[in-house]
Enzyme design. Structure first.
Site, PDB file in Angstrom:
ATOM      1  N   CYS A 141       0.843  -1.202   0.000  1.00 49.42           N
ATOM      2  CA  CYS A 141       0.000   0.000   0.000  1.00 49.42           C
ATOM      3  C   CYS A 141       0.881   1.256   0.000  1.00 49.42           C
ATOM      4  O   CYS A 141       0.630   2.195  -0.770  1.00 49.42           O
ATOM      5  CB  CYS A 141      -0.945  -0.044   1.205  1.00 49.42           C
ATOM      6  SG  CYS A 141      -2.241   1.202   1.165  1.00 49.42           S
ATOM      7  N   CYS A 142       1.899   1.300   0.861  1.00 45.84           N
ATOM      8  CA  CYS A 142       2.818   2.438   0.875  1.00 45.84           C
ATOM      9  C   CYS A 142       3.497   2.591  -0.493  1.00 45.84           C
ATOM     10  O   CYS A 142       3.762   3.708  -0.942  1.00 45.84           O
ATOM     11  CB  CYS A 142       3.895   2.262   1.945  1.00 45.84           C
ATOM     12  SG  CYS A 142       3.356   2.661   3.616  1.00 45.84           S
ATOM     13  N   CYS A 161      -1.021   7.915   7.516  1.00 47.72           N
ATOM     14  CA  CYS A 161      -2.350   7.580   7.021  1.00 47.72           C
ATOM     15  C   CYS A 161      -3.255   7.171   8.192  1.00 47.72           C
ATOM     16  O   CYS A 161      -2.797   6.580   9.164  1.00 47.72           O
ATOM     17  CB  CYS A 161      -2.268   6.413   6.042  1.00 47.72           C
ATOM     18  SG  CYS A 161      -1.596   6.908   4.445  1.00 47.72           S
ATOM     19  N   CYS A 170      -3.257   3.534   9.620  1.00 49.73           N
ATOM     20  CA  CYS A 170      -1.950   3.073  10.095  1.00 49.73           C
ATOM     21  C   CYS A 170      -1.373   3.976  11.182  1.00 49.73           C
ATOM     22  O   CYS A 170      -0.170   3.967  11.463  1.00 49.73           O
ATOM     23  CB  CYS A 170      -0.985   2.955   8.927  1.00 49.73           C
ATOM     24  SG  CYS A 170      -1.538   1.739   7.718  1.00 49.73           S
ATOM     25  N   CYS A 173       7.782   3.780   6.117  1.00 56.17           N
ATOM     26  CA  CYS A 173       6.776   3.749   5.069  1.00 56.17           C
ATOM     27  C   CYS A 173       7.365   3.377   3.714  1.00 56.17           C
ATOM     28  O   CYS A 173       6.658   3.248   2.735  1.00 56.17           O
ATOM     29  CB  CYS A 173       6.058   5.078   4.977  1.00 56.17           C
ATOM     30  SG  CYS A 173       7.102   6.404   4.383  1.00 56.17           S
TER      31      CYS A 173
END
Lengths: 238, 238, 238, 238
Positions: D111-112, D193, D196, D221
Site C-alpha cells: 500500500c505504501c 495515514c 496506520c 513507510c
C-alpha cells in the site's frame, strides 16, 4: 418494454420487487453503493441473487469510518466491491491550484466532477443499467418527483427506495441487522465526503448535513443531477 | 380558577401565552431547566419578564458538555440559575453498596430517586407552581395525553410546549438563536445523565436515547411520573 | 519507629515493598485512588493482601470515562471501593453564587476545598495511615523532594511510587495488564475533574494538562499541599 | 563538495544552518512535508527564503484533520504546496483484489508503495536534493544513526532535525506558534495515514502509534527505507 410502461408497472412495488426485476432483466447491471445507509439495497439484492455487481466511488476524501464501513460491508456480504478512484493528474491539478477546500469558495461541482462524476462515468461505461439508493424525501428541492425507474443517458436507472422515507430505510436496517456506518451513531445522517458532510441537529432535514454553504437545488453531487445530460452529450459527440 | 377551566382556557394557546399566564398569576413559580433543548422556555420567559426563577438539578453525573451548557445559558440570559445537588450520604450509601452503574441491573428508579427526585422535592417545597419542558411527542408511552397545565401534588404544573413537536422546538431554537447543548451536534436528542443517555440513529425516536435497557412506560426519571403521588402522600402524612 | 528512620529504611525500596510494609504495620490504613493511572497501587496491594481498604473522591465533576473506569477497577479487583461525595449544601452555595466554572476566574482552591478536601478529611478521619500514587516527577514545582513516606497531620502518608517516573508506571500497567482510564487513549495523562483536565501535546509535561491557567506551585488540588497543615490545625483546635 | 566532508561540516549545526546551506547550494531542492509536526522545517525555511518548494503526498487515506491542517499550513505561510496523488489504476487494482485494509494482513509495503513511494518518485524525479523532517529518536530501530545529510540514490537528502528530540521539536513549535495538526491534541504523536496511525498511551514511544502490528525495523513507510536502492536501481536500469 418502454420506460413509461415500466414506470407504471413498478411504481407501486416494494423495493425488493424492483430490484428483482432489474437484476433479472439486465445483465450489465450494477448497484452503486455510496457508502452510507443504502447498503439496504445490497442486503436486498444479495438475498435475491448470489452474484451481484456492486461498485463504489472512493473519492480520496471519505471519512476513516466510511472506509472501515465499506470493508465491513464487503466482508459481511462476501461481495466483490469494485472501487473507482479519481485520476491523479486531475486531482493534483485542482489541488495545486486551489488547495484542498476550494469547494467552500466556488462550489462543489468541480471537485465532485473530478472525484465522483469522472470515476462514475468509467463505472457506467460498461453497463446498461444501474441501481441507486436515492429517495424522494432525501432532497425535496431536487428529488421530489424521483421515479422508481428512469432513463439516465443511454442507461436505465432504478431507484428502488425512491418511495421509502428515511425512517422506513432505517427500520429495514435495524430489522435486518444491516451493517451501517459508525458515523450514524454520531449525528450523521446523509454521509458523503468528509469535508462536505456534517452531523445534523435534532429536527433538521438530512440534507442540512450536506454542502450546507449552498442552496437546495445545487445540493447534488453531480452524479444524479447532470449525468444524464453529460452522458448523452458524450455519446452524441462520439 | 379551577384546573379544568384553566386547561380549557390554555390548551389551544401558544407556549408564550401559557408562560405569560403562569408567570403573571403565580408568585412562587419557577422554571425547571433540565439542561437540554428546553432552554426555549427560558428564552420565552425572559422575554416576558426580567426576573424569573429557574432551577436545575445537578445529579453529579451530567456530561461535561452539559455543565458547560448550563453555565452558558446562565451567562447568556443573565439569570440566577439555582442548582440542587444530591445528598452526599444517600449517594455514598447507594454507590458503596452497588457501584456507580447499578441502574443497568436493577433499574433507574433508585438512582433517579436520590439524584433527581429528592433534590426536586427540595426545589418545589417553597413553590406553588412550576413550568416544565415536557412534550407529548417525547414519550408516546407515558406522555401521550399530557395537558398544558395539570395538578402535581399540591402544585400547579405548566407544560407550555406540551403540544409542540421536537421539530417545532428546534425551529424555535434556530430562529431565536437559543443556546443549546453541544451534544446535540453529535447525535444526542434527549439529554439526561451521561450513563443513561446515548445518541440515536437516524429515524429513531428521541426516547430511544434514554434508559434504552428498559421498556417504554418506565422511561421517566421519576420526576414527572411519580411525583404527584409522592408529594401528595408526603403532604397527607404531615 | 520514628518517621526519619522509616524514611531511611524504605527510601530505596521498590513500591511493592513499601506497600507491603505499610499494609502490615498499619491496621487503619487505606489507599486513595484518584481514578487515573495509580491503579497500579491497587494492583500491587491486592497481590499482597486480599482485603485492602480503598477509597476514592467522587467530586461530581469527573469525566463519564472516569466513572466507567472506577467501576471497571472495582469489578476487576473485586474490591470494596469506598466513595466520598461532596456536601450538597456547600456545592449548592458555591455554584449558585459563582456558577459552575468559577475556578477559571478565582482559582481552583475553593472548588477543590468543597469537592475534594472536605470529603478527603472525612475519609481520613478514621485512619492512621494512607497510601497515595504521588510521584516526584509529576510536579517538579511542588513534588521535587517528595519522600516515599512522610507525616501528614496526625497520619503517616506512604508514597510508594514517589521514585518512579511516569514511564515506569506505564510499563508496569502494560506488563501487568492493569486497567486504565479510556481517556489515556486520547492524549490525557494526568486525569482529575473534567473542567480542570485537558490532553497534553507531544513533548509537554503531564502537569500542563491540569489547571493550566495557574502557575506551577499552585497546581495541587489541595489534598497534598495543604492537608497536613489543615489537619493539624483541626486537631489543635479540638 | 563530497558527502563525507559535507556531513562533517554540518553535523554539529543547528537545523536553521543546515536548511540555509541546503537552500543556498541547491536549486532543484524541495522540502517534503508529511503533514505532521515537521512543519517546523517550513517555518525555518520560509524565514530564510521567500520562495521554497514544498511538496506533500496525499495518499487518499489521510485523516480529515490532516487535510485541514495541510491547507492551514498552505495559507499560514502562503506557500505553493505541491501535492502528489496516487495512480488511480494502481489503487483500484490493489483495493479491488484485497480490500481497503490489506496492510493489516500482509504488511504495509504494498500500500505504501502505491500511495507513497510511487508519488514520491514522481516528486523527486525533477530534483537534485530534498529536505526531510526525520529524527534519530523517532525510530530507534531504523534511524539510530541517521545523519543530517546523506546520499539517497542520485539525490542529496538533508535531515536538518536529525539531532533534535521530539521534545525539542515541540518546544520550537510552541515558541514559534507553528501550526500543528489537531490530532496532536488527542494523543497522536507521529501522524501518517489514518488506518496506520493511532494515539499512544502515556510513556509510550511515538513509534508505537504507527504500524503497531509490525515489528520495529519494518516500521518505515518505504520512503526513507528503500528509496535509495529503488531509485539507484531505477537509474541503473535506464
Amino acid at each position: 418494454m418502454e420506460i413509461e410502461e415500466l414506470k407504471r408497472k413498478l411504481s407501486g412495488e416494494e423495493p425488493q420487487k424492483i430490484i428483482e426485476y432489474a437484476l433479472n432483466n439486465y445483465k450489465k447491471i450494477a448497484i452503486s453503493f455510496s457508502g452510507a445507509e443504502d447498503v439496504a439495497l445490497i442486503d436486498m439484492a444479495t438475498k435475491i441473487k448470489g452474484d451481484v455487481n456492486i461498485f463504489t466511488l472512493d473519492t480520496g476524501r471519505l471519512h476513516p469510518e466510511t472506509y472501515e464501513f465499506l470493508d465491513r460491508v464487503r466482508d459481511h456480504y462476501n461481495i466483490n466491491l469494485k472501487t473507482y478512484f479519481p485520476d491523479a493528474h486531475a486531482v493534483e491539478q485542482m489541488v495545486n491550484k486551489k488547495g484542498l477546500f476550494s469547494f467552500y469558495q466556488d462550489g462543489h461541482e468541480e471537485c465532485c466532477g473530478i472525484r465522483k462524476v469522472e470515476p462514475l462515468e468509467r463505472a457506467l461505461s460498461s453497463l446498461d443499467a444501474w441501481v441507486t439508493g436515492q429517495r424522494r424525501d432525501s432532497n425535496p428541492a431536487s428529488r421530489a418527483s424521483l421515479p422508481v425507474v428512469q432513463k439516465s443517458g443511454r442507461l436505465i436507472k432504478f431507484n428502488p427506495v425512491a418511495n421509502w422515507s428515511l425512517k422506513r430505510v432505517w427500520e429495514y436496517i435495524r430489522e435486518n441487522r444491516v451493517p451501517y456506518n459508525e458515523l450514524h451513531k454520531r449525528g450523521f445522517v446523509s454521509v458523503g465526503c468528509a469535508p462536505c458532510t456534517r452531523p445534523i441537529l435534532p429536527g433538521q432535514h438530512e440534507r442540512e448535513g450536506r454542502w450546507w454553504w449552498e442552496t437546495g437545488e445545487r445540493k447534488e453531487c453531480g452524479i444524479h443531477l447532470t449525468l444524464a445530460d453529460s452522458l448523452s452529450t458524450t455519446r452524441k459527440r462520439k
